[in-house]
Design a protein around this motif. Structure first.
Motif, PDB file in Angstrom:
ATOM      1  N   HIS A  41       0.847  -1.183   0.000  1.00 46.88           N
ATOM      2  CA  HIS A  41       0.000   0.000   0.000  1.00 46.88           C
ATOM      3  C   HIS A  41       0.892   1.245   0.000  1.00 46.88           C
ATOM      4  CE1 HIS A  41      -3.961  -1.895   1.671  1.00 46.88           C
ATOM      5  NE2 HIS A  41      -3.550  -2.448   0.542  1.00 46.88           N
ATOM      6  N   PHE A  42       0.468   2.268  -0.703  1.00 45.37           N
ATOM      7  CA  PHE A  42       1.290   3.474  -0.773  1.00 45.37           C
ATOM      8  C   PHE A  42       0.409   4.708  -0.809  1.00 45.37           C
ATOM      9  CE2 PHE A  42       0.383   2.384  -5.175  1.00 45.37           C
ATOM     10  CZ  PHE A  42       0.115   3.620  -5.765  1.00 45.37           C
ATOM     11  N   SER A  43       1.042   5.837  -0.521  1.00 45.18           N
ATOM     12  CA  SER A  43       0.381   7.133  -0.645  1.00 45.18           C
ATOM     13  C   SER A  43       1.400   8.117  -1.186  1.00 45.18           C
ATOM     14  CB  SER A  43      -0.170   7.595   0.707  1.00 45.18           C
ATOM     15  OG  SER A  43       0.874   7.704   1.652  1.00 45.18           O
ATOM     16  N   ILE A  44       0.953   9.313  -1.530  1.00 44.19           N
ATOM     17  CA  ILE A  44       1.840  10.330  -2.085  1.00 44.19           C
ATOM     18  C   ILE A  44       1.763  11.587  -1.223  1.00 44.19           C
ATOM     19  CG2 ILE A  44       1.612   9.415  -4.422  1.00 44.19           C
ATOM     20  CD1 ILE A  44      -0.228  11.871  -4.986  1.00 44.19           C
ATOM     21  N   SER A  45       2.840  12.399  -1.275  1.00 44.25           N
ATOM     22  CA  SER A  45       2.869  13.623  -0.473  1.00 44.25           C
ATOM     23  C   SER A  45       1.962  14.690  -1.070  1.00 44.25           C
ATOM     24  CB  SER A  45       4.302  14.136  -0.360  1.00 44.25           C
ATOM     25  OG  SER A  45       4.868  14.318  -1.653  1.00 44.25           O
ATOM     26  N   SER A  46       2.142  14.985  -2.358  1.00 41.78           N
ATOM     27  CA  SER A  46       1.336  15.996  -3.039  1.00 41.78           C
ATOM     28  C   SER A  46       1.592  15.896  -4.537  1.00 41.78           C
ATOM     29  CB  SER A  46       1.692  17.402  -2.543  1.00 41.78           C
ATOM     30  OG  SER A  46       3.050  17.706  -2.836  1.00 41.78           O
ATOM     31  N   THR A  47       0.702  16.493  -5.291  1.00 40.23           N
ATOM     32  CA  THR A  47       0.900  16.531  -6.742  1.00 40.23           C
ATOM     33  C   THR A  47       0.146  17.723  -7.309  1.00 40.23           C
ATOM     34  OG1 THR A  47       0.914  15.174  -8.741  1.00 40.23           O
ATOM     35  CG2 THR A  47      -1.090  15.112  -7.401  1.00 40.23           C
ATOM     36  N   ARG A  48       0.506  18.095  -8.509  1.00 44.21           N
ATOM     37  CA  ARG A  48      -0.189  19.185  -9.197  1.00 44.21           C
ATOM     38  C   ARG A  48      -1.462  18.641  -9.844  1.00 44.21           C
ATOM     39  NH1 ARG A  48       2.708  23.624 -10.873  1.00 44.21           N
ATOM     40  NH2 ARG A  48       1.749  23.534 -12.941  1.00 44.21           N
ATOM     41  N   ALA A  49      -2.482  19.458  -9.876  1.00 47.21           N
ATOM     42  CA  ALA A  49      -3.768  19.022 -10.434  1.00 47.21           C
ATOM     43  C   ALA A  49      -3.639  18.627 -11.898  1.00 47.21           C
ATOM     44  CB  ALA A  49      -4.809  20.126 -10.272  1.00 47.21           C
ATOM     45  N   ASP A  50      -2.761  19.304 -12.634  1.00 51.50           N
ATOM     46  CA  ASP A  50      -2.674  19.041 -14.074  1.00 51.50           C
ATOM     47  C   ASP A  50      -1.905  17.766 -14.406  1.00 51.50           C
ATOM     48  OD1 ASP A  50      -0.148  19.882 -13.434  1.00 51.50           O
ATOM     49  OD2 ASP A  50      -0.089  21.563 -14.835  1.00 51.50           O
ATOM     50  N   THR A  51      -1.385  17.060 -13.382  1.00 50.31           N
ATOM     51  CA  THR A  51      -0.690  15.783 -13.645  1.00 50.31           C
ATOM     52  C   THR A  51      -1.621  14.590 -13.519  1.00 50.31           C
ATOM     53  OG1 THR A  51      -0.028  15.480 -11.330  1.00 50.31           O
ATOM     54  CG2 THR A  51       1.473  16.749 -12.747  1.00 50.31           C
ATOM     55  N   LEU A  52      -2.815  14.788 -12.987  1.00 48.72           N
ATOM     56  CA  LEU A  52      -3.719  13.663 -12.742  1.00 48.72           C
ATOM     57  C   LEU A  52      -4.428  13.225 -14.020  1.00 48.72           C
ATOM     58  CD1 LEU A  52      -5.334  14.848  -9.387  1.00 48.72           C
ATOM     59  CD2 LEU A  52      -3.578  13.085  -9.691  1.00 48.72           C
ATOM     60  N   ASN A  53      -4.541  11.900 -14.179  1.00 45.13           N
ATOM     61  CA  ASN A  53      -5.330  11.332 -15.277  1.00 45.13           C
ATOM     62  C   ASN A  53      -5.959  10.034 -14.770  1.00 45.13           C
ATOM     63  OD1 ASN A  53      -3.378   9.199 -15.548  1.00 45.13           O
ATOM     64  ND2 ASN A  53      -2.119  10.560 -16.821  1.00 45.13           N
ATOM     65  N   GLU A  54      -6.703   9.364 -15.627  1.00 39.27           N
ATOM     66  CA  GLU A  54      -7.432   8.164 -15.199  1.00 39.27           C
ATOM     67  C   GLU A  54      -6.497   7.052 -14.735  1.00 39.27           C
ATOM     68  OE1 GLU A  54     -10.294   6.792 -17.987  1.00 39.27           O
ATOM     69  OE2 GLU A  54     -11.384   8.704 -18.069  1.00 39.27           O
ATOM     70  N   ASP A  55      -5.374   6.866 -15.455  1.00 40.74           N
ATOM     71  CA  ASP A  55      -4.434   5.796 -15.082  1.00 40.74           C
ATOM     72  C   ASP A  55      -3.839   6.054 -13.698  1.00 40.74           C
ATOM     73  OD1 ASP A  55      -4.861   4.448 -17.439  1.00 40.74           O
ATOM     74  OD2 ASP A  55      -3.116   5.319 -18.467  1.00 40.74           O
ATOM     75  N   ILE A  56      -3.477   7.297 -13.441  1.00 43.25           N
ATOM     76  CA  ILE A  56      -2.874   7.640 -12.146  1.00 43.25           C
ATOM     77  C   ILE A  56      -3.882   7.480 -11.019  1.00 43.25           C
ATOM     78  CG2 ILE A  56      -2.039   9.609 -10.787  1.00 43.25           C
ATOM     79  CD1 ILE A  56      -0.467  10.493 -13.268  1.00 43.25           C
ATOM     80  N   VAL A  57      -5.089   7.962 -11.236  1.00 43.50           N
ATOM     81  CA  VAL A  57      -6.123   7.827 -10.201  1.00 43.50           C
ATOM     82  C   VAL A  57      -6.424   6.361  -9.927  1.00 43.50           C
ATOM     83  CG1 VAL A  57      -8.538   8.284  -9.635  1.00 43.50           C
ATOM     84  CG2 VAL A  57      -7.141  10.081 -10.679  1.00 43.50           C
ATOM     85  N   ALA A  58      -6.450   5.536 -10.971  1.00 44.17           N
ATOM     86  CA  ALA A  58      -6.681   4.091 -10.797  1.00 44.17           C
ATOM     87  C   ALA A  58      -5.547   3.452 -10.000  1.00 44.17           C
ATOM     88  CB  ALA A  58      -6.829   3.419 -12.159  1.00 44.17           C
ATOM     89  N   ALA A  59      -4.314   3.860 -10.273  1.00 44.38           N
ATOM     90  CA  ALA A  59      -3.168   3.311  -9.542  1.00 44.38           C
ATOM     91  C   ALA A  59      -3.224   3.714  -8.069  1.00 44.38           C
ATOM     92  CB  ALA A  59      -1.867   3.795 -10.174  1.00 44.38           C
TER      93      ALA A  59
END
Length: 377
Positions: free
Chosen positions: A343-361
């Motif tokens: 299981h993993f989490s992320i610290s932060s990201t920019r809104a414009d980097t998100l896409n369906e593949d990333i959200v699914a991961a």
């Protein structure tokens, strides 16, 4: 009789605090203990509690760097929890390190990792509890031995001046290229007068020794100019490590007693090229550098093995960067963790980097909440 009772109570309070420290150590995976003899001894301080400080990857990177050096030994010290702080002050016990419970005042260096300006008052509290002298001038005038007090980290790099009267030397920039040179200077300067040691430290590129610089102010209180002492550089150049490949990217220690309980913190990239004015990372850690996908995955696997041997269970993973998905291989790293059933989490990201593949991961990895900065894109 009353005096004897008071002394026994003091000893009991100090002993109870030491027992708590040893219990915390027993729950850690990755703790390093080394003999002190012949080595430069660092007490590495985070100016907040253990719970907060052990959530800081920068502190852990410095801890690992120093303990990987043959000529150095590094132990940790934190601001005691409020009840412990009261007990320590009541018992009049000098602050000591976790690993060996050695008083901080017996170390060659007291090194602060500074991430937030709001922690600056806690720096003074730790100096006071340690009995090493509150200001640089006090330590210079001390008849006996006093540790060299060094500070680094993003807050120290961005603006060291609020603590200039209290810190002997600041590391401006990143630790990786500077620490080996500091250890070398201190190792070769044993027994030398304190002013000479500080001169040698000031000769290291990226080290700022405030006592060799005198500020002059205008009548309105704003800075007019700064005069450097003879032989000192007019400006202190920020140091950074161009290639992070040879330096581990993950936590040195994993513990359940922290904000990120039982989690391996992994730096996937350092710095940010967006230059948002509200973000220190976009200015203090330039140029932006992404770590190789294979290196991050290997470092996580190595640390996972150590944690599982100690705890018998798989840790979680926290991917750290100013914007995790700016990393060109971030999705591959996430998929590798999913394949390894981590299981993993992320610290932060920019809104414009998100896409369906990333959200699914992220969903497959058990991540539930995302921190984004809409005003940054």
């Amino acid at each position: 009789m009353r005096f004897a009772h008071f002394v026994l109570r003091e000893q009991h309070l100090a002993r109870r605090f030491a027992e708590k420290v040893r219990y915390r150590l027993s729950r850690e995976s990755g703790t390093v203990t080394k003999p002190h003899g012949g080595r430069v001894k660092f007490a590495l301080a985070f100016p907040s509690t253990y719970y907060v400080g052990m959530s800081n990857l920068g502190l852990q990177i410095v801890y690992r760097l120093l303990n990987n050096m043959e000529d150095a030994v590094c132990e940790r010290v934190f601001l005691p929890d409020p009840p412990d702080l009261l007990e320590l002050e009541t018992a009049r016990t000098p602050l000591f390190t976790l690993e060996s419970q050695t008083p901080v005042q017996n170390f060659d260096v007291l090194a602060f990792s500074l991430s937030y300006e709001m922690d600056y008052p806690n720096v003074l509290k730790i100096l006071s509890l340690s009995g090493v002298g509150l200001t640089s001038a006090e330590r210079d005038d001390a008849q006996g031995f006093a540790p060299i007090v060094i500070a680094g980290g993003p807050a120290a790099t961005f603006n060291p001046e609020p603590l200039a009267n209290f810190i002997d030397a600041f590391v401006i920039g990143e630790a990786e290229p500077v620490l080996p040179e500091i250890v070398s200077v201190l190792s070769c300067s044993r027994g030398e007068p304190r002013p000479e040691v500080l001169k040698r430290l000031a000769a290291i590129e990226g080290v700022y020794v405030p006592s060799f610089y005198t500020p002059y102010y205008k009548p309105d209180g704003t800075l007019l100019c700064t005069k450097n002492a003879p032989g000192m550089p007019k400006k202190v150049k920020r140091r950074f490590e161009p290639d992070l490949k040879n330096y581990p990217s993950v936590s040195a220690i994993v513990t359940p007693e922290t904000e990120f309980a039982d989690m391996i913190l992994a730096e996937v990239a350092r710095g940010c090229g967006k230059h948002c004015r509200f973000c220190v990372a976009g200015h203090a850690y330039l140029p932006p550098r992404a770590r190789a996908e294979a290196d991050v995955i290997k470092d996580i696997a190595d640390m996972r093995k150590l944690v599982e041997e100690h705890t018998g269970k798989a840790p979680r993973v926290g991917l750290l960067s100013a914007s995790v998905f700016d990393h060109p291989s971030s999705l591959l790293i996430c998929r590798s963790l999913i394949e390894d059933e981590l299981h993993f989490s992320i610290s932060s990201t920019r809104a414009d980097t998100l896409n369906e593949d990333i959200v699914a991961a992220l969903r497959s990895g058990g991540h539930q909440v995302i921190t984004i900065a809409p005003e940054a894109g």
